[in-house]
Design a protein around this motif. Structure first.
Motif, short mmCIF file in Angstrom:
data_model
loop_
_atom_site.label_atom_id
_atom_site.label_comp_id
_atom_site.label_asym_id
_atom_site.label_seq_id
_atom_site.Cartn_x
_atom_site.Cartn_y
_atom_site.Cartn_z
N UNK A 147 0.81 -1.20 0.00
CA UNK A 147 0.00 0.00 0.00
C UNK A 147 0.85 1.26 0.00
N UNK A 148 0.26 2.37 -0.40
CA UNK A 148 0.97 3.64 -0.43
C UNK A 148 -0.02 4.78 -0.42
N UNK A 149 0.42 5.91 0.13
CA UNK A 149 -0.34 7.15 -0.03
C UNK A 149 0.32 7.93 -1.16
N UNK A 150 -0.48 8.49 -2.04
CA UNK A 150 0.07 9.11 -3.24
C UNK A 150 -0.49 10.51 -3.44
N UNK A 151 0.38 11.47 -3.76
CA UNK A 151 -0.12 12.81 -4.10
C UNK A 151 -0.94 12.76 -5.37
N UNK A 152 -2.03 13.54 -5.39
CA UNK A 152 -2.90 13.62 -6.56
C UNK A 152 -3.09 15.08 -6.93
N UNK A 153 -3.26 15.35 -8.20
CA UNK A 153 -3.51 16.69 -8.66
C UNK A 153 -4.92 17.13 -8.27
N UNK A 154 -5.00 18.28 -7.63
CA UNK A 154 -6.29 18.94 -7.38
C UNK A 154 -6.05 20.43 -7.54
N UNK A 155 -6.27 20.92 -8.74
CA UNK A 155 -5.89 22.28 -9.09
C UNK A 155 -6.47 23.30 -8.10
N UNK A 156 -5.63 24.27 -7.67
CA UNK A 156 -4.28 24.53 -8.18
C UNK A 156 -3.17 23.85 -7.38
N UNK A 157 -3.50 22.91 -6.48
CA UNK A 157 -2.50 22.26 -5.65
C UNK A 157 -2.59 20.75 -5.73
N UNK A 158 -2.50 20.11 -4.57
CA UNK A 158 -2.51 18.66 -4.52
C UNK A 158 -3.43 18.17 -3.40
N UNK A 159 -3.86 16.93 -3.53
CA UNK A 159 -4.56 16.19 -2.49
C UNK A 159 -3.76 14.91 -2.28
N UNK A 160 -4.29 13.99 -1.47
CA UNK A 160 -3.60 12.72 -1.24
C UNK A 160 -4.60 11.59 -1.42
N UNK A 161 -4.17 10.51 -2.11
CA UNK A 161 -5.01 9.37 -2.35
C UNK A 161 -4.56 8.16 -1.55
N UNK A 162 -5.52 7.31 -1.19
CA UNK A 162 -5.27 6.11 -0.39
C UNK A 162 -5.65 4.86 -1.18
N UNK A 163 -5.19 3.67 -0.75
CA UNK A 163 -5.44 2.45 -1.52
C UNK A 163 -6.92 2.18 -1.79
N UNK A 164 -7.19 1.63 -2.96
CA UNK A 164 -8.56 1.29 -3.35
C UNK A 164 -9.05 0.06 -2.59
N UNK A 165 -10.36 -0.17 -2.65
CA UNK A 165 -10.95 -1.34 -2.01
C UNK A 165 -10.35 -2.62 -2.59
N UNK A 166 -10.33 -3.63 -1.75
CA UNK A 166 -9.71 -4.90 -2.12
C UNK A 166 -10.33 -6.00 -1.28
N UNK A 167 -10.51 -7.18 -1.85
CA UNK A 167 -11.02 -8.34 -1.12
C UNK A 167 -9.86 -9.28 -0.82
N UNK A 168 -9.86 -9.83 0.38
CA UNK A 168 -8.81 -10.76 0.74
C UNK A 168 -8.12 -10.37 2.04
N UNK A 169 -7.14 -11.17 2.43
CA UNK A 169 -6.45 -10.97 3.71
C UNK A 169 -5.17 -10.15 3.58
N UNK A 170 -4.74 -9.88 2.37
CA UNK A 170 -3.48 -9.14 2.19
C UNK A 170 -3.68 -7.93 1.30
N UNK A 171 -4.73 -7.18 1.60
CA UNK A 171 -5.02 -5.98 0.83
C UNK A 171 -4.02 -4.87 1.17
N UNK A 172 -3.64 -4.06 0.20
CA UNK A 172 -2.77 -2.92 0.48
C UNK A 172 -3.44 -1.96 1.46
N UNK A 173 -2.65 -1.44 2.39
CA UNK A 173 -3.17 -0.44 3.32
C UNK A 173 -2.09 0.59 3.60
N UNK A 174 -2.51 1.80 3.92
CA UNK A 174 -1.56 2.89 4.14
C UNK A 174 -2.25 4.02 4.90
#
Length: 242
Positions: free
Chosen positions: A66-93
């Motif tokens: 898993x990772x947190x990632x900067x995202x474009x949100x004009x005129x600056x940035x926001x932050x995105x988090x891992x998408x939904x996932x099924x299972x026991x080893x889903x990415x998390x951050x």
């Protein structure tokens, strides 16, 4: 996205931003900002500075890729988090800042909030946006977007005044648009605002005290498997006291 000037005006917060500095001015009477994150200077995998000037730097913590990632949100940035996932080893951050006295309101008034974007397909149970502490042990204040309906709620709890107290919105925010959410605890009242309008209130014990040594966590309650991962994007996260 640097919309903080508008947020201050809308919320009536006392800590204005000094022009060109990013630092808070001397506060007038009223709520004082103790933590603030716009994510505009965030880099992938990097720390996020506390723009309140109080030093509550956020550091990323993740597991299973898993990772947190900067995202474009004009005129600056926001932050995105891992998408939904099924299972026991889903990415998390998550992003976390160390415990500090000014992040623990005790029985005093506190406001906290964030601007969120959550597509309907990413809605689900237990998605934590802002959290300090745990309801099962110690004490807690929290903002979450809960359930498949994507309804936000504010939560406070402690282990002396038993019980978890929730103010849950009567509307959904899981429509893929940006929404400003705010929680207010003042005495015996817990209030949730969505886009600056009240959408829930709850009566809580006036003696309920939130003081703990747990880190401030953004986007989930921690980096473990059952971390109540938020699956959308965040911007303009803040906490104010008084």
């Amino acid at each position: 996205m640097n919309t903080w000037g508008n947020t201050l005006a809308a919320l009536g917060l006392a800590a204005a931003v000094l022009a060109g500095t990013g630092m808070p001015a001397v506060a007038a009477a009223g709520p004082v900002v103790v933590a603030r994150y716009t994510f505009d200077a965030m880099t992938k995998g990097g720390a996020v500075a506390d723009e309140s000037g109080r030093g509550h730097t956020l550091a990323p913590s993740a597991g299973h890729g898993g990772a947190v990632k900067p995202e474009r949100r004009a005129p600056g940035r926001a932050v995105g988090f891992p998408a939904k996932c099924a299972g026991k080893k889903c990415p998390h951050a998550v992003l976390q800042a160390a415990d500090a006295p000014d992040l623990n309101p005790g029985t005093g008034p506190i406001r906290y909030g964030a601007t969120v974007r959550l597509p309907r397909k990413e809605a689900g149970s237990g998605q934590n946006v802002v959290q300090k502490g745990y309801s099962a042990s110690g004490s807690q204040y929290k903002l979450q977007v809960d359930g498949a309906a994507g309804r936000p709620s504010c939560v406070v709890a402690d282990n002396v005044v038993r019980g978890i107290h929730v103010a849950r919105s009567d509307i959904s925010v899981s429509d893929g648009a940006w929404h400003r959410l705010e929680c207010r605890r003042d005495g015996a009242t817990l209030t949730l605002l969505v886009d600056d309008a009240v959408h829930a209130t709850a009566t809580i014990p006036a003696t309920l005290s939130v003081t703990n040594t747990v880190p401030l966590s953004i986007g989930g309650k921690g980096d473990g498997r059952d971390n109540d991962q938020f699956h959308g994007s965040l911007d303009d996260v803040w906490i104010a006291r008084g």
